[in-house]
Design a protein around this motif. Structure first.
Motif, PDB file in Angstrom:
ATOM      1  N   CYS A  61      16.095  -0.644  -5.304  1.00  0.00           N
ATOM      2  CA  CYS A  61      15.425  -0.346  -6.400  1.00  0.00           C
ATOM      3  C   CYS A  61      16.648   0.443  -6.908  1.00  0.00           C
ATOM      4  O   CYS A  61      16.633   2.066  -6.466  1.00  0.00           O
ATOM      5  N   PRO A  62      16.982   0.548  -8.589  1.00  0.00           N
ATOM      6  CA  PRO A  62      18.019   1.003  -8.958  1.00  0.00           C
ATOM      7  C   PRO A  62      17.274   2.817  -9.369  1.00  0.00           C
ATOM      8  O   PRO A  62      18.399   3.429  -9.721  1.00  0.00           O
ATOM      9  N   VAL A  63      16.325   2.428 -10.146  1.00  0.00           N
ATOM     10  CA  VAL A  63      15.509   3.886 -10.348  1.00  0.00           C
ATOM     11  C   VAL A  63      14.821   4.857  -8.596  1.00  0.00           C
ATOM     12  O   VAL A  63      14.063   5.695  -9.407  1.00  0.00           O
ATOM     13  N   THR A  64      15.135   4.264  -8.194  1.00  0.00           N
ATOM     14  CA  THR A  64      13.930   5.212  -6.841  1.00  0.00           C
ATOM     15  C   THR A  64      12.920   5.100  -8.015  1.00  0.00           C
ATOM     16  O   THR A  64      12.027   5.866  -6.860  1.00  0.00           O
ATOM     17  N   ALA A  65      11.799   3.461  -7.527  1.00  0.00           N
ATOM     18  CA  ALA A  65      10.389   4.272  -8.720  1.00  0.00           C
ATOM     19  C   ALA A  65       9.815   3.991  -7.216  1.00  0.00           C
ATOM     20  O   ALA A  65       8.237   3.525  -6.807  1.00  0.00           O
ATOM     21  N   ILE A  66      10.037   3.246  -5.733  1.00  0.00           N
ATOM     22  CA  ILE A  66       9.314   2.714  -5.197  1.00  0.00           C
ATOM     23  C   ILE A  66       9.504   3.821  -3.599  1.00  0.00           C
ATOM     24  O   ILE A  66      10.784   4.342  -3.425  1.00  0.00           O
ATOM     25  N   SER A  67       8.496   4.434  -2.935  1.00  0.00           N
ATOM     26  CA  SER A  67       8.263   5.172  -2.466  1.00  0.00           C
ATOM     27  C   SER A  67       7.431   4.326  -1.183  1.00  0.00           C
ATOM     28  O   SER A  67       6.614   3.742  -1.431  1.00  0.00           O
ATOM     29  N   ILE A  68       7.675   4.437  -0.059  1.00  0.00           N
ATOM     30  CA  ILE A  68       7.435   4.640   1.014  1.00  0.00           C
ATOM     31  C   ILE A  68       6.846   5.597   2.490  1.00  0.00           C
ATOM     32  O   ILE A  68       7.229   6.061   2.580  1.00  0.00           O
ATOM     33  N   ALA A  69       5.312   5.150   2.613  1.00  0.00           N
ATOM     34  CA  ALA A  69       5.262   6.239   3.858  1.00  0.00           C
ATOM     35  C   ALA A  69       4.547   6.005   4.874  1.00  0.00           C
ATOM     36  O   ALA A  69       3.789   4.017   5.098  1.00  0.00           O
ATOM     37  N   GLY A  70       4.303   6.593   6.694  1.00  0.00           N
ATOM     38  CA  GLY A  70       4.055   5.545   7.303  1.00  0.00           C
ATOM     39  C   GLY A  70       3.409   6.806   7.547  1.00  0.00           C
ATOM     40  O   GLY A  70       2.769   8.061   7.908  1.00  0.00           O
ATOM     41  N   GLU A  71       3.126   6.793   8.930  1.00  0.00           N
ATOM     42  CA  GLU A  71       1.917   7.734   9.722  1.00  0.00           C
ATOM     43  C   GLU A  71       2.443   8.774  10.149  1.00  0.00           C
ATOM     44  O   GLU A  71       2.337  10.056   9.973  1.00  0.00           O
ATOM     45  N   ASP A  72       3.765   9.544  10.773  1.00  0.00           N
ATOM     46  CA  ASP A  72       3.897  10.227  10.585  1.00  0.00           C
ATOM     47  C   ASP A  72       5.074  10.851   9.659  1.00  0.00           C
ATOM     48  O   ASP A  72       5.761  11.896   9.131  1.00  0.00           O
ATOM     49  N   GLY A  73       4.697  11.017   8.116  1.00  0.00           N
ATOM     50  CA  GLY A  73       4.957  10.849   6.400  1.00  0.00           C
ATOM     51  C   GLY A  73       6.074  10.045   5.734  1.00  0.00           C
ATOM     52  O   GLY A  73       5.596   8.595   6.015  1.00  0.00           O
ATOM     53  N   ASP A  74       6.779  10.868   4.915  1.00  0.00           N
ATOM     54  CA  ASP A  74       7.350  10.186   3.620  1.00  0.00           C
ATOM     55  C   ASP A  74       8.816   9.098   5.118  1.00  0.00           C
ATOM     56  O   ASP A  74       9.298   9.554   5.554  1.00  0.00           O
ATOM     57  N   ILE A  75       8.464   7.352   4.155  1.00  0.00           N
ATOM     58  CA  ILE A  75      10.042   6.391   4.814  1.00  0.00           C
ATOM     59  C   ILE A  75      11.162   6.407   4.137  1.00  0.00           C
ATOM     60  O   ILE A  75      12.080   6.928   4.308  1.00  0.00           O
ATOM     61  N   TYR A  76      10.755   6.330   2.658  1.00  0.00           N
ATOM     62  CA  TYR A  76      11.369   6.663   1.884  1.00  0.00           C
ATOM     63  C   TYR A  76      11.377   6.893   0.614  1.00  0.00           C
ATOM     64  O   TYR A  76       9.906   6.402   0.364  1.00  0.00           O
ATOM     65  N   PRO A  77      11.482   7.518  -0.531  1.00  0.00           N
ATOM     66  CA  PRO A  77      13.002   8.572  -0.536  1.00  0.00           C
ATOM     67  C   PRO A  77      12.796   9.423   0.758  1.00  0.00           C
ATOM     68  O   PRO A  77      12.258  10.047   0.867  1.00  0.00           O
TER      69      PRO A  77
END
Length: 77
Positions: A61-77
Motif C-alpha cells: 500500500c503506497p499510503v500505509t492505509a492497511i494495518s495488521i494485528a495478531g495475537e502478540d500485537g501489531d504486525i504491520y505497520p
C-alpha cells in the motif's frame, strides 16, 4: 483486542481516510481485498490467502492505509 481470523490469526483493517484506491493490495491478494464502489479497499476475508501474502499486500500500500494485528500485537505497520 479485535477478533482474529480463525486460520491466519490476524485482524486486518483499512483506514478508509488514507486509502487512495491504488489497488496494489487487490493485485497482491485479490481474495483478501477488493475495491468498493468508492474505490476504497475493503477486507473480504483475511484467511483467503497465506499469512505472508496478506502482509505483503499491506506493505504494498503506497499510503500505509492497511494495518495488521495478531495475537502478540501489531504486525504491520
Amino acid at each position: 483486542m479485535p477478533e482474529l481470523s480463525p486460520r491466519n490469526r490476524i485482524h486486518v483493517e483499512v483506514d478508509r481516510g488514507l486509502c487512495i484506491g491504488s489497488g496494489d493490495c487487490v493485485d497482491t491478494a485479490p481474495d483478501v481485498f477488493q475495491l468498493d464502489d468508492e474505490d476504497k479497499a475493503v477486507v473480504v476475508d483475511p484467511d483467503s490467502a497465506p499469512y505472508d501474502e496478506v502482509v505483503e499486500a499491506a506493505q504494498n500500500c503506497p499510503v500505509t492505509a492497511i494495518s495488521i494485528a495478531g495475537e502478540d500485537g501489531d504486525i504491520y505497520p
